[in-house]
Design a protein around this motif. Structure first.
Motif, mmCIF file in Angstrom:
data_model
loop_
_atom_site.group_PDB
_atom_site.id
_atom_site.type_symbol
_atom_site.label_atom_id
_atom_site.label_comp_id
_atom_site.label_asym_id
_atom_site.label_seq_id
_atom_site.Cartn_x
_atom_site.Cartn_y
_atom_site.Cartn_z
ATOM 1 N N ARG A 142 28.482 -33.033 -0.789
ATOM 2 C CA ARG A 142 27.597 -32.287 -1.728
ATOM 3 C C ARG A 142 26.778 -31.440 -0.989
ATOM 4 O O ARG A 142 26.339 -32.094 0.230
ATOM 5 C CB ARG A 142 26.897 -33.290 -2.061
ATOM 6 C CG ARG A 142 25.601 -33.009 -3.405
ATOM 7 C CD ARG A 142 24.784 -32.969 -3.563
ATOM 8 N NE ARG A 142 23.295 -33.292 -4.624
ATOM 9 C CZ ARG A 142 23.312 -32.339 -5.693
ATOM 10 N NH1 ARG A 142 24.629 -32.635 -6.173
ATOM 11 N NH2 ARG A 142 22.182 -31.780 -5.960
ATOM 12 N N MET A 143 26.806 -30.067 -1.580
ATOM 13 C CA MET A 143 25.815 -28.685 -0.916
ATOM 14 C C MET A 143 25.314 -28.422 -1.664
ATOM 15 O O MET A 143 25.427 -28.198 -2.949
ATOM 16 C CB MET A 143 27.412 -27.656 -0.242
ATOM 17 C CG MET A 143 26.712 -26.800 0.645
ATOM 18 S SD MET A 143 28.482 -26.332 0.704
ATOM 19 C CE MET A 143 29.040 -25.998 0.113
ATOM 20 N N LYS A 144 24.180 -27.888 -1.012
ATOM 21 C CA LYS A 144 22.871 -27.164 -1.709
ATOM 22 C C LYS A 144 22.345 -26.050 -0.263
ATOM 23 O O LYS A 144 21.948 -26.474 0.350
ATOM 24 C CB LYS A 144 21.477 -28.079 -1.463
ATOM 25 C CG LYS A 144 20.691 -27.794 -2.389
ATOM 26 C CD LYS A 144 19.350 -28.541 -2.206
ATOM 27 C CE LYS A 144 18.303 -27.807 -2.627
ATOM 28 N NZ LYS A 144 17.074 -29.444 -3.040
ATOM 29 N N VAL A 145 22.091 -25.081 -1.080
ATOM 30 C CA VAL A 145 21.620 -23.682 -0.802
ATOM 31 C C VAL A 145 19.870 -23.265 -1.059
ATOM 32 O O VAL A 145 20.030 -23.486 -2.798
ATOM 33 C CB VAL A 145 23.075 -22.779 -0.422
ATOM 34 C CG1 VAL A 145 23.213 -22.017 -2.198
ATOM 35 C CG2 VAL A 145 22.296 -21.916 0.265
ATOM 36 N N PHE A 155 23.903 -14.985 -4.496
ATOM 37 C CA PHE A 155 24.354 -16.253 -3.561
ATOM 38 C C PHE A 155 25.902 -16.910 -3.868
ATOM 39 O O PHE A 155 26.328 -16.912 -5.276
ATOM 40 C CB PHE A 155 24.245 -17.610 -3.727
ATOM 41 C CG PHE A 155 22.447 -17.420 -2.526
ATOM 42 C CD1 PHE A 155 22.757 -17.741 -1.493
ATOM 43 C CD2 PHE A 155 21.313 -16.809 -2.749
ATOM 44 C CE1 PHE A 155 21.830 -17.188 -0.454
ATOM 45 C CE2 PHE A 155 20.120 -16.884 -1.664
ATOM 46 C CZ PHE A 155 20.386 -16.777 -1.088
ATOM 47 N N GLY A 156 26.628 -17.578 -3.589
ATOM 48 C CA GLY A 156 27.846 -17.820 -3.944
ATOM 49 C C GLY A 156 28.317 -19.516 -2.506
ATOM 50 O O GLY A 156 27.754 -19.483 -1.919
ATOM 51 N N GLU A 285 14.106 -20.754 -4.613
ATOM 52 C CA GLU A 285 15.263 -21.004 -5.599
ATOM 53 C C GLU A 285 16.261 -21.548 -4.692
ATOM 54 O O GLU A 285 17.529 -21.190 -4.110
ATOM 55 C CB GLU A 285 15.856 -20.335 -6.501
ATOM 56 C CG GLU A 285 16.009 -21.481 -8.317
ATOM 57 C CD GLU A 285 16.357 -20.390 -9.493
ATOM 58 O OE1 GLU A 285 16.874 -20.248 -10.525
ATOM 59 O OE2 GLU A 285 16.540 -18.455 -8.760
ATOM 60 N N SER A 286 17.047 -22.826 -5.644
ATOM 61 C CA SER A 286 17.962 -23.938 -4.827
ATOM 62 C C SER A 286 19.322 -23.291 -5.613
ATOM 63 O O SER A 286 19.028 -24.211 -7.088
ATOM 64 C CB SER A 286 17.737 -24.895 -4.190
ATOM 65 O OG SER A 286 16.715 -24.524 -2.947
ATOM 66 N N ILE A 287 20.004 -23.907 -5.309
ATOM 67 C CA ILE A 287 21.670 -24.833 -6.102
ATOM 68 C C ILE A 287 22.168 -24.958 -5.783
ATOM 69 O O ILE A 287 22.457 -25.341 -4.058
ATOM 70 C CB ILE A 287 22.525 -23.269 -6.995
ATOM 71 C CG1 ILE A 287 23.091 -22.748 -5.297
ATOM 72 C CG2 ILE A 287 22.210 -22.362 -7.565
ATOM 73 C CD1 ILE A 287 24.247 -21.290 -5.458
#
Length: 301
Positions: A142-145, A155-156, A285-287
């Motif tokens: 799991r990755m969050k940026v 972002f990607g 903000e995050s994804i």
């Protein structure tokens, strides 16, 4: 040079992680009785010791994936320049999280949590976290940026696994479109994927093109190795819509990279009629996304 590894084990899954080498995985094996079956290629220890993720089993792609033309893109009227980090190419690749040192925040025998903050002189300021967890028959990443800029920015994300034994492997997936690539492996136009009917049934990896870029509603795939009787169900959540396939000649690996955006997406995001997959985040903000690899017996397909 220090080469710290964290070993994770649960049930029949064994994974190793090298936090100081891009937070890379250096092993992903299925333990079957007295044998350990590599599902990702085993790492090149000499390269990992030098903190080169190019010798790893899998590494993260942040804050973009694959090639960025000349390492450059625009935010408004500002030109943003990434380091040309692949000396033989005129373009930059994979962002900067894969070459950095990740901080270990917490771990136990089956899970490790890490965080990453790029150097302050990087073009886009962000923070990232990753959780790598092994269950009895699966691996989850799991990755969050989070955008740490004071303004909106693109972002990607994705992951870059190196799967083992390409000569015998088969892949089953459904990808409706393919990007035609130029001689520098940059996208020219999107067309129907003529191989999709065969790929939906299952295609031999050794008969796939050496390099290809696809897009579809989902990049979920089933990879199977008949000689060892195992399959790997590769799932992303939310579904990644772009996939990069790479099968270099005479190598003991192949790559199937489920990513959020197309090659050079930051420069293609404003093109008419192109769904680049790039995500624009406001300040703060995050994804987040999760990639899961479920090990199956071929008898259970």
């Amino acid at each position: 040079m220090h080469d710290r590894r964290i070993k994770l084990k649960n049930g029949q899954i064994l994974v190793e992680v090298a936090p100081e080498c891009g937070g890379s995985l250096t092993r992903f094996d299925y333990l079957d009785g007295g044998r350990a079956v590599p599902l990702f290629r085993r790492c090149d220890d000499s390269l990992v010791a030098q903190r080169s993720p190019l010798g790893a089993s899998c590494f993260p792609l942040l804050p973009y994936s694959n090639r960025l033309r000349n390492g450059r893109f625009m935010i408004g009227t500002r030109t943003m320049q990434y380091e040309l980090n692949c000396p033989s190419e005129p373009h930059s690749s994979h962002g900067n999280a894969w070459t950095g040192k990740w901080c270990v925040d917490d771990f136990d025998e089956s899970r490790v949590a890490m965080s990453f903050d790029p150097d302050s002189d990087q073009p886009v300021n962000y923070s990232a976290t990753r959780e790598i967890k092994v269950c009895e028959s699966s691996l989850e990443i799991r990755m969050k940026v989070t955008n740490r800029e004071s303004h909106r920015a693109p972002f990607g994300m994705g992951i870059h696994p190196y799967f083992a034994r390409p000569c015998e492997a088969q892949i089953r997936c459904s990808l409706e479109k393919e990007w035609i690539l130029d001689k520098e492996l940059m996208p020219i136009k999107c067309v129907s994927n003529v191989r999709n009917p065969a790929m939906r049934k299952s295609a031999r990896v050794c008969e796939m093109p050496e390099t290809a870029a696809y897009t579809g509603d989902s990049t979920d795939a089933l990879i199977f190795w008949p000689s060892v009787g195992l399959s790997l169900h590769c799932i992303s959540d939310p579904p990644m819509k772009h996939a990069i396939f790479w099968r270099p000649d005479k190598q003991d690996f192949f790559c199937y990279e489920a990513v959020s955006h197309m090659i050079d997406g930051f420069n293609m995001s404003e093109s008419v009629g192109v769904d680049s997959g790039v995500i624009f985040l406001e300040s703060g903000e995050s994804i987040a996304a999760t990639w899961k690899f479920l090990v199956l017996s071929n008898r259970s397909q």
